[in-house]
Design a protein around this motif. Structure first.
Motif, PDB file in Angstrom:
ATOM      1  N   VAL A  67      55.763  49.753  43.702  1.00  0.00           N
ATOM      2  CA  VAL A  67      54.512  49.078  44.061  1.00  0.00           C
ATOM      3  C   VAL A  67      54.435  48.877  45.568  1.00  0.00           C
ATOM      4  O   VAL A  67      53.403  49.151  46.200  1.00  0.00           O
ATOM      5  CB  VAL A  67      54.407  47.725  43.325  1.00  0.00           C
ATOM      6  CG1 VAL A  67      53.253  46.905  43.908  1.00  0.00           C
ATOM      7  CG2 VAL A  67      54.185  47.944  41.843  1.00  0.00           C
ATOM      8  N   ALA A  68      55.506  48.401  46.165  1.00  0.00           N
ATOM      9  CA  ALA A  68      55.516  48.144  47.609  1.00  0.00           C
ATOM     10  C   ALA A  68      55.267  49.406  48.417  1.00  0.00           C
ATOM     11  O   ALA A  68      54.745  49.343  49.538  1.00  0.00           O
ATOM     12  CB  ALA A  68      56.845  47.509  48.008  1.00  0.00           C
ATOM     13  N   GLU A  69      55.639  50.538  47.845  1.00  0.00           N
ATOM     14  CA  GLU A  69      55.415  51.825  48.526  1.00  0.00           C
ATOM     15  C   GLU A  69      54.039  52.406  48.227  1.00  0.00           C
ATOM     16  O   GLU A  69      53.725  53.521  48.633  1.00  0.00           O
ATOM     17  CB  GLU A  69      56.498  52.818  48.111  1.00  0.00           C
ATOM     18  CG  GLU A  69      57.901  52.431  48.527  1.00  0.00           C
ATOM     19  CD  GLU A  69      58.049  52.331  50.036  1.00  0.00           C
ATOM     20  OE1 GLU A  69      57.392  53.124  50.762  1.00  0.00           O
ATOM     21  OE2 GLU A  69      58.803  51.447  50.498  1.00  0.00           O
ATOM     22  N   GLY A  70      53.213  51.659  47.480  1.00  0.00           N
ATOM     23  CA  GLY A  70      51.855  52.110  47.205  1.00  0.00           C
ATOM     24  C   GLY A  70      51.715  53.039  46.017  1.00  0.00           C
ATOM     25  O   GLY A  70      50.687  53.709  45.868  1.00  0.00           O
ATOM     26  N   ALA A  71      52.724  53.073  45.145  1.00  0.00           N
ATOM     27  CA  ALA A  71      52.712  54.021  44.023  1.00  0.00           C
ATOM     28  C   ALA A  71      51.920  53.527  42.828  1.00  0.00           C
ATOM     29  O   ALA A  71      51.686  54.291  41.893  1.00  0.00           O
ATOM     30  CB  ALA A  71      54.143  54.333  43.588  1.00  0.00           C
ATOM     31  N   GLY A  72      51.502  52.268  42.802  1.00  0.00           N
ATOM     32  CA  GLY A  72      50.766  51.790  41.649  1.00  0.00           C
ATOM     33  C   GLY A  72      50.661  50.280  41.615  1.00  0.00           C
ATOM     34  O   GLY A  72      50.979  49.591  42.595  1.00  0.00           O
ATOM     35  N   VAL A  73      50.190  49.779  40.481  1.00  0.00           N
ATOM     36  CA  VAL A  73      50.034  48.343  40.242  1.00  0.00           C
ATOM     37  C   VAL A  73      50.972  47.952  39.106  1.00  0.00           C
ATOM     38  O   VAL A  73      51.010  48.623  38.070  1.00  0.00           O
ATOM     39  CB  VAL A  73      48.585  47.986  39.853  1.00  0.00           C
ATOM     40  CG1 VAL A  73      48.479  46.501  39.502  1.00  0.00           C
ATOM     41  CG2 VAL A  73      47.628  48.348  40.978  1.00  0.00           C
ATOM     42  N   ALA A  74      51.730  46.889  39.285  1.00  0.00           N
ATOM     43  CA  ALA A  74      52.649  46.420  38.250  1.00  0.00           C
ATOM     44  C   ALA A  74      52.490  44.920  38.070  1.00  0.00           C
ATOM     45  O   ALA A  74      51.853  44.244  38.889  1.00  0.00           O
ATOM     46  CB  ALA A  74      54.097  46.754  38.613  1.00  0.00           C
TER      47      ALA A  74
END
Length: 294
Positions: free
Chosen positions: A227-234
């Protein structure tokens, strides 16, 4: 050999009264009333069938039997005290052994260990993050951090904090409604926590992300790193992930919602009444409460 023993509580009161020379002094030492001391000793005398004190206007005086019993009882009490002190000191010197999940350890506990050491330098702790349900009865661990709706199973359960769930994303998506964020990036799921999205969405009365789509990780820690790397929402768990949010590393896309579960410290029987166990439990609760208030 079967030992014929009389109530240890009564013997303890008798020993204090004989040693201190009176019921009032014994009561003050042990934090009870003089009448409680008198009643216990009278019951002990009735069971023995012999008087232990001469009761006279001038005060109490031990009988011959009382002198003999006091001598033996005092030695026995001193011996028990030495054994208990030795056992607890030996156990304490070995330190506390804690089993906890990798996410709780890495995102919450490890960043606070230095502060724990400064505040309570006597506390020594060994931490394991193996992801299996440990049995405190086998003696390998003293404590375990568990997330559960209510106490279940062996050990003494100590409530730490209620758990809340909140969808989070990288700060580049700050300010976007959740639905818009999910159109830009996929939902991230944790394989061992498959009900999280459904529970949160049900509480918010919205449809959850499709569990068949998106990205899956086997640990919450890896999911939040993605998430912190912008890969998605958790979904982040609070208060464990409060520092990620307060620092701006992750941003909330909706309101936190109670999950129905709580963080618990589970201890082997008796540990929470010993100094190190009690201190560590109170420290955990204080720190988690502070994080929850952020």
């Amino acid at each position: 050999m079967l030992h014929k023993l009389y109530p240890l509580s009564a013997l303890r009161l008798f020993e204090a009264a004989g040693r201190r020379g009176g019921f009032t002094a014994a009561a003050e030492e042990l934090g009870v009333t003089p009448s409680a001391v008198s009643h216990a000793i009278r019951s002990l005398e009735d069971r023995l069938g012999i008087p232990l004190f001469h009761r006279a206007p001038g005060g109490l005086k031990l009988t011959e039997a009382g002198v003999e019993l006091l001598d033996e009882t005092s030695r026995a009490m001193q011996g028990l005290s030495r054994v208990v002190e030795r056992i607890t000191r030996s156990r304490s010197s070995a330190g506390l052994t804690l089993s906890t999940g990798p996410t709780f350890a890495s995102r919450w506990l490890v960043p606070r260990l230095a502060a724990l050491r400064r505040r309570h330098p006597r506390i020594s702790i060994s931490i394991s993050t193996e992801r299996h349900w440990v049995d405190l009865a086998d003696g390998d661990f003293d404590l375990a951090i568990r997330v559960a709706r209510e106490p279940s199973g062996a050990g003494e359960w100590f409530h730490l904090a209620q758990e809340r769930l909140v969808p989070v994303a990288a700060k580049a998506l700050a300010g976007l409604p959740l639905a818009d964020a999910l159109r830009r990036v996929p939902a991230i799921h944790v394989t061992g926590l498959r009900e999280d999205w459904h529970s949160w969405a049900t509480a918010r009365q919205i449809a959850p992300p499709d569990p068949a789509k998106g990205v899956r990780f086997d640990t919450a820690h890896l999911a939040l790193e993605a998430v912190a790397e912008g890969a998605g929402v958790a979904l982040a768990r609070l208060p464990v992930c409060a520092a990620d949010i307060s620092s701006g590393r992750l941003v909330m896309l909706d309101e936190p919602t109670l999950s129905g579960s709580a963080y618990w410290l589970v201890a082997r029987p008796g540990l929470l009444r010993q100094p190190d166990g009690r201190i560590f439990a109170q420290w955990l609760k204080e720190e988690l409460s502070e994080a929850a208030a952020c």
